[in-house]
Design a protein around this motif. Structure first.
Motif, PDB file in Angstrom:
ATOM      1  N   UNK A  36      69.829  45.635  21.131  1.00 25.53           N
ATOM      2  CA  UNK A  36      70.166  44.496  21.978  1.00 25.53           C
ATOM      3  C   UNK A  36      68.970  43.558  21.914  1.00 25.53           C
ATOM      4  N   UNK A  37      69.153  42.436  21.239  1.00 26.59           N
ATOM      5  CA  UNK A  37      68.107  41.425  21.066  1.00 26.59           C
ATOM      6  C   UNK A  37      68.245  40.476  22.251  1.00 26.59           C
ATOM      7  N   UNK A  38      67.320  40.566  23.201  1.00 29.16           N
ATOM      8  CA  UNK A  38      67.441  39.777  24.415  1.00 29.16           C
ATOM      9  C   UNK A  38      66.345  38.729  24.487  1.00 29.16           C
ATOM     10  N   UNK A  39      66.725  37.567  24.993  1.00 28.23           N
ATOM     11  CA  UNK A  39      65.774  36.466  25.118  1.00 28.23           C
ATOM     12  C   UNK A  39      66.360  35.445  26.074  1.00 28.23           C
ATOM     13  N   UNK A  70      69.923  40.470  38.536  1.00 28.96           N
ATOM     14  CA  UNK A  70      71.313  40.442  38.095  1.00 28.96           C
ATOM     15  C   UNK A  70      71.396  40.363  36.570  1.00 28.96           C
ATOM     16  N   UNK A  71      70.561  39.532  35.959  1.00 29.09           N
ATOM     17  CA  UNK A  71      70.532  39.416  34.501  1.00 29.09           C
ATOM     18  C   UNK A  71      70.126  40.735  33.859  1.00 29.09           C
ATOM     19  N   UNK A  72      69.102  41.364  34.427  1.00 27.14           N
ATOM     20  CA  UNK A  72      68.575  42.609  33.865  1.00 27.14           C
ATOM     21  C   UNK A  72      69.615  43.725  33.972  1.00 27.14           C
ATOM     22  N   UNK A  73      70.239  43.845  35.130  1.00 27.59           N
ATOM     23  CA  UNK A  73      71.280  44.872  35.287  1.00 27.59           C
ATOM     24  C   UNK A  73      72.441  44.625  34.319  1.00 27.59           C
ATOM     25  N   UNK A  74      72.813  43.360  34.146  1.00 30.53           N
ATOM     26  CA  UNK A  74      73.897  43.020  33.216  1.00 30.53           C
ATOM     27  C   UNK A  74      73.486  43.336  31.779  1.00 30.53           C
ATOM     28  N   UNK A  75      72.219  43.105  31.440  1.00 28.91           N
ATOM     29  CA  UNK A  75      71.696  43.403  30.109  1.00 28.91           C
ATOM     30  C   UNK A  75      71.881  44.879  29.771  1.00 28.91           C
ATOM     31  N   UNK A  76      71.508  45.746  30.704  1.00 30.12           N
ATOM     32  CA  UNK A  76      71.649  47.183  30.477  1.00 30.12           C
ATOM     33  C   UNK A  76      73.128  47.545  30.389  1.00 30.12           C
ATOM     34  N   UNK A  77      73.925  47.026  31.287  1.00 28.01           N
ATOM     35  CA  UNK A  77      75.366  47.306  31.288  1.00 28.01           C
ATOM     36  C   UNK A  77      75.998  46.890  29.965  1.00 28.01           C
ATOM     37  N   UNK A  78      75.721  45.660  29.516  1.00 22.94           N
ATOM     38  CA  UNK A  78      76.322  45.153  28.277  1.00 22.94           C
ATOM     39  C   UNK A  78      75.873  45.944  27.058  1.00 22.94           C
ATOM     40  N   UNK A 123      63.099  45.443  34.483  1.00 23.23           N
ATOM     41  CA  UNK A 123      63.647  46.036  33.258  1.00 23.23           C
ATOM     42  C   UNK A 123      63.400  47.542  33.219  1.00 23.23           C
ATOM     43  N   UNK A 124      62.205  47.951  33.614  1.00 28.79           N
ATOM     44  CA  UNK A 124      61.885  49.387  33.611  1.00 28.79           C
ATOM     45  C   UNK A 124      62.767  50.144  34.582  1.00 28.79           C
ATOM     46  N   UNK A 125      62.981  49.591  35.761  1.00 22.21           N
ATOM     47  CA  UNK A 125      63.852  50.252  36.735  1.00 22.21           C
ATOM     48  C   UNK A 125      65.275  50.381  36.195  1.00 22.21           C
ATOM     49  N   UNK A 126      65.816  49.272  35.683  1.00 15.03           N
ATOM     50  CA  UNK A 126      67.201  49.298  35.184  1.00 15.03           C
ATOM     51  C   UNK A 126      67.334  50.230  33.985  1.00 15.03           C
ATOM     52  N   UNK A 127      66.370  50.181  33.075  1.00 13.74           N
ATOM     53  CA  UNK A 127      66.405  51.058  31.908  1.00 13.74           C
ATOM     54  C   UNK A 127      66.260  52.517  32.295  1.00 13.74           C
ATOM     55  N   UNK A 128      65.317  52.817  33.162  1.00 11.76           N
ATOM     56  CA  UNK A 128      65.096  54.198  33.596  1.00 11.76           C
ATOM     57  C   UNK A 128      66.309  54.727  34.358  1.00 11.76           C
TER      58      UNK A 128
END
Length: 155
Positions: A36-39, A70-78, A123-128
């Motif tokens: 997932x290339x995010x920017x 919200x963006x970060x949580x959506x990033x992990x979800x997507x 990001x670390x929280x959502x990823x973990x």
């Protein structure tokens, strides 16, 4: 370069539209990782995805503001919806300002702290959270610049 046993894994790379994030994304994809290339700049992320796909890799472009939960949580979800459970998170998004101390205003400071510190936290929280949910663990890599060890323009 050494090869790593990463075939079939899934990664998110923040700040991946150019520079070091781009290079990390390309390398992971060359190792068989779905990336997932995010920017925050989706056009740059799109270009990196096109590079990965032209080399036979799998990638998705996601526009993400790492300072927004919200963006970060959506990033992990997507990412999980597209590729499956997350194995690797690379916190690479970051900004700096070459401004003398006395000219640094709160807006510059707040922007740097929001992206460089809060973004890593979110990001670390959502990823973990996602890695813990799957029960298979993973890796969180926090990238930082060595630029803070020098005073630019001061020889």
């Amino acid at each position: 370069m050494p090869r790593y046993d990463l075939e079939g894994q899934v990664a998110i790379v923040t700040g991946a539209g150019r520079g070091i994030g781009r290079a990390i994304s390309l390398r992971l994809a060359s190792e068989g990782v779905s990336v997932a290339v995010t920017d925050i700049d989706s056009s740059n992320a799109d270009k990196v995805v096109a590079e990965i796909e032209s080399d036979g890799g799998q990638a998705v472009s996601l526009q993400v503001d790492v300072t927004r939960k919200e963006d970060v949580d959506q990033m992990v979800h997507d990412t999980v919806a597209k590729f499956g459970p997350l194995d690797i998170l690379v916190n690479n998004a970051g900004v700096g300002a070459v401004v003398p101390l006395m000219d640094t205003d709160e807006d510059v400071w707040d922007t740097m702290m929001d992206i460089n510190a809060k973004g890593v936290l979110l990001c670390s929280q959502a990823g973990a959270r996602q890695m813990i949910t799957t029960g298979s663990g993973g890796r969180i890599i926090n990238n930082a610049s060595g630029a803070g060890k020098i005073a630019p323009g001061k020889d």
